[in-house]
Design a protein around this motif. Structure first.
Motif, short mmCIF file in Angstrom:
data_model
loop_
_atom_site.label_atom_id
_atom_site.label_comp_id
_atom_site.label_asym_id
_atom_site.label_seq_id
_atom_site.Cartn_x
_atom_site.Cartn_y
_atom_site.Cartn_z
N ILE A 1 -11.00 -0.77 -1.38
CA ILE A 1 -9.73 -1.39 -1.75
C ILE A 1 -8.56 -0.76 -1.00
O ILE A 1 -8.44 0.46 -0.92
CB ILE A 1 -9.50 -1.28 -3.27
CG1 ILE A 1 -10.60 -2.04 -4.02
CG2 ILE A 1 -8.13 -1.83 -3.66
CD1 ILE A 1 -10.59 -1.81 -5.50
N VAL A 2 -7.70 -1.63 -0.47
CA VAL A 2 -6.50 -1.20 0.24
C VAL A 2 -5.25 -1.45 -0.60
O VAL A 2 -4.37 -0.61 -0.67
CB VAL A 2 -6.35 -1.92 1.60
CG1 VAL A 2 -5.08 -1.48 2.32
CG2 VAL A 2 -7.56 -1.68 2.48
N PHE A 3 -5.17 -2.62 -1.22
CA PHE A 3 -3.98 -2.94 -2.02
C PHE A 3 -4.33 -3.92 -3.12
O PHE A 3 -5.36 -4.61 -3.08
CB PHE A 3 -2.85 -3.51 -1.14
CG PHE A 3 -3.12 -4.91 -0.63
CD1 PHE A 3 -2.85 -6.03 -1.41
CD2 PHE A 3 -3.62 -5.11 0.65
CE1 PHE A 3 -3.08 -7.31 -0.95
CE2 PHE A 3 -3.84 -6.38 1.14
CZ PHE A 3 -3.58 -7.49 0.33
N ALA A 4 -3.45 -3.99 -4.11
CA ALA A 4 -3.49 -5.01 -5.16
C ALA A 4 -2.11 -5.65 -5.21
O ALA A 4 -1.11 -4.94 -5.27
CB ALA A 4 -3.87 -4.40 -6.50
N MET A 5 -2.07 -6.96 -5.18
CA MET A 5 -0.78 -7.67 -5.12
C MET A 5 -0.70 -8.73 -6.20
O MET A 5 -1.63 -9.49 -6.43
CB MET A 5 -0.61 -8.32 -3.74
CG MET A 5 0.73 -9.00 -3.50
SD MET A 5 0.86 -9.69 -1.82
CE MET A 5 0.97 -8.18 -0.84
N THR A 6 0.43 -8.75 -6.91
CA THR A 6 0.70 -9.77 -7.91
C THR A 6 2.07 -10.37 -7.65
O THR A 6 2.86 -9.84 -6.87
CB THR A 6 0.64 -9.19 -9.34
OG1 THR A 6 1.56 -8.09 -9.44
CG2 THR A 6 -0.75 -8.73 -9.69
N LEU A 7 2.34 -11.50 -8.32
CA LEU A 7 3.58 -12.22 -8.10
C LEU A 7 4.36 -12.39 -9.40
O LEU A 7 3.77 -12.51 -10.48
CB LEU A 7 3.30 -13.60 -7.51
CG LEU A 7 2.48 -13.65 -6.22
CD1 LEU A 7 2.22 -15.11 -5.83
CD2 LEU A 7 3.20 -12.91 -5.09
N ASP A 8 5.66 -12.41 -9.28
CA ASP A 8 6.56 -12.75 -10.39
C ASP A 8 7.05 -14.17 -10.10
O ASP A 8 7.81 -14.39 -9.15
CB ASP A 8 7.73 -11.77 -10.44
CG ASP A 8 8.70 -12.07 -11.57
OD1 ASP A 8 8.36 -12.91 -12.44
OD2 ASP A 8 9.79 -11.48 -11.59
N ILE A 9 6.58 -15.13 -10.89
CA ILE A 9 6.87 -16.55 -10.64
C ILE A 9 7.69 -17.12 -11.78
O ILE A 9 7.36 -16.94 -12.95
CB ILE A 9 5.57 -17.35 -10.47
CG1 ILE A 9 4.81 -16.85 -9.23
CG2 ILE A 9 5.85 -18.84 -10.36
CD1 ILE A 9 3.45 -17.49 -9.05
N ALA A 10 8.75 -17.80 -11.45
CA ALA A 10 9.59 -18.46 -12.44
C ALA A 10 10.27 -19.66 -11.80
O ALA A 10 10.59 -19.65 -10.61
CB ALA A 10 10.64 -17.50 -13.01
N GLU A 11 10.46 -20.71 -12.59
CA GLU A 11 11.13 -21.92 -12.14
C GLU A 11 10.50 -22.49 -10.87
O GLU A 11 11.17 -23.00 -9.98
CB GLU A 11 12.62 -21.65 -11.92
CG GLU A 11 13.34 -21.25 -13.20
CD GLU A 11 14.83 -21.03 -13.00
OE1 GLU A 11 15.25 -20.72 -11.87
OE2 GLU A 11 15.57 -21.18 -13.99
N GLY A 12 9.17 -22.35 -10.77
CA GLY A 12 8.45 -22.94 -9.66
C GLY A 12 8.61 -22.24 -8.33
O GLY A 12 8.26 -22.80 -7.29
N ARG A 13 9.10 -21.01 -8.35
CA ARG A 13 9.27 -20.24 -7.12
C ARG A 13 8.78 -18.81 -7.34
O ARG A 13 8.76 -18.30 -8.45
CB ARG A 13 10.74 -20.20 -6.68
CG ARG A 13 11.28 -21.53 -6.16
CD ARG A 13 10.70 -21.84 -4.79
NE ARG A 13 11.30 -23.03 -4.19
CZ ARG A 13 10.86 -24.27 -4.41
NH1 ARG A 13 9.83 -24.46 -5.23
NH2 ARG A 13 11.42 -25.30 -3.81
#
Length: 301
Positions: free
Chosen positions: A259-271
């Motif tokens: 494993i090199v990285f773990a990535m997540t997103l903060d999504i709101a209002e379709g963006r």
């Protein structure tokens, strides 16, 4: 012999993880919680609500641990992100999909702005739905004081999370499109999915290549992500869509599968409002063998 309280372990982990943002620390707190409950039962104490007792003990232990770690977190190099969790304990604990948002990386980052007691009161009341009387008993404050604490905590949290959140299915579909565009180096596609004032936050902990301050702006982030993933492909790295903290996330692995990285997103209002990238090897070790690719410069282009 099987521990009769083992069924409450997921609850202890769920409470402790939301309090601490650390999988290892949450496991430690859960273990200590069950040991204390076992001692009480062995001493002949009758627990009218084992779940309530587990919640109370886990919360108090987590508060103590947060207070002890205050200086370490203040001295942390660069942005601090919680450790990623592959298993969603929400399902085991409550079977309630509405709890999933309280597990997200972005939400846990917001909770870092609260002091330990504020965090406990907010989680116990607004996430785990405990009556004020029980919340007050857990944190050792009056009900009136807890109501005041909750008002302040909600204000801090809602100031950051007041936007209209995208539904779970739409959020996961958008995340999949975003990660595909990043892997393809599609700058225009990334810009189209990013909010204009989006941020990219990397947590290297001073041990792996990461930005010491969050980047902002859709175009800047799109170009940087395109360069990062282009560099990764050149080094033979691979990516995998997984469920991280109850949402679609991305794991990066080196050619040997580490494993090199773990990535997540903060999504709101379709963006996509935020990209949260964890490369600190200490925070990835619980997911499996960790690569030194990030140490050598995955992010150099």
């Amino acid at each position: 012999m099987t521990d009769p309280l083992a069924e409450h372990r997921p609850l202890a982990v769920a409470v402790a993880y939301r309090m601490l943002g650390s999988v290892a620390d949450a496991e430690d707190v859960a273990q200590e919680t069950l040991l204390r409950v076992h001692r009480e039962l062995s001493a002949g104490t009758e627990l009218t609500s084992p779940r309530g007792f587990v919640t109370a003990v886990a919360t108090r232990l987590a508060i103590d641990r947060l207070r002890r770690e205050k200086r370490r977190r203040e001295e942390y190099i660069g942005p601090w992100l919680p450790e990623p969790m592959l298993v969603d304990t929400t399902v085991d604990v409550a079977g309630a999909a509405e709890l999933a948002d309280s597990l997200s990386t972005a939400f846990l980052v917001v909770l870092e702005r609260l002091n330990p007691v504020e965090r406990a009161v907010f989680l116990l009341r607004d996430v785990f739905d405990l009556p004020f009387a029980e919340v007050a008993d857990v944190v050792g404050r009056s009900e009136t004081n807890c109501r005041q604490i909750l008002v302040r905590a909600r204000r801090h949290v809602h100031d950051d999370r007041s936007r209209f959140a995208t539904s779970g299915a739409d959020r996961d579909a958008l995340a999949s499109r975003f990660f595909a565009a990043a892997q393809e180096g599609d700058v225009a596609g990334l810009v189209a999915l990013l909010a204009e004032d989006a941020t990219l936050t990397g947590d290297g902990g001073g041990k792996a290549m990461a930005f010491t301050e969050p980047l902002s702006g859709a175009t800047t982030i799109a170009r940087v992500l395109s360069a990062i993933f282009r560099r990764g492909r050149a080094l033979g790295a691979q990516t995998e869509l997984v469920t991280l903290n109850g949402q679609t996330g991305l794991l990066g692995r080196d050619p040997d599968g580490r494993i090199v990285f773990a990535m997540t997103l903060d999504i709101a209002e379709g963006r996509v409002e935020g990209i949260l990238s964890l490369v600190n090897p200490d925070k990835l070790a619980h997911l499996g063998p960790v690569s030194d690719l990030g140490l050598r410069g995955w992010r150099r282009d």
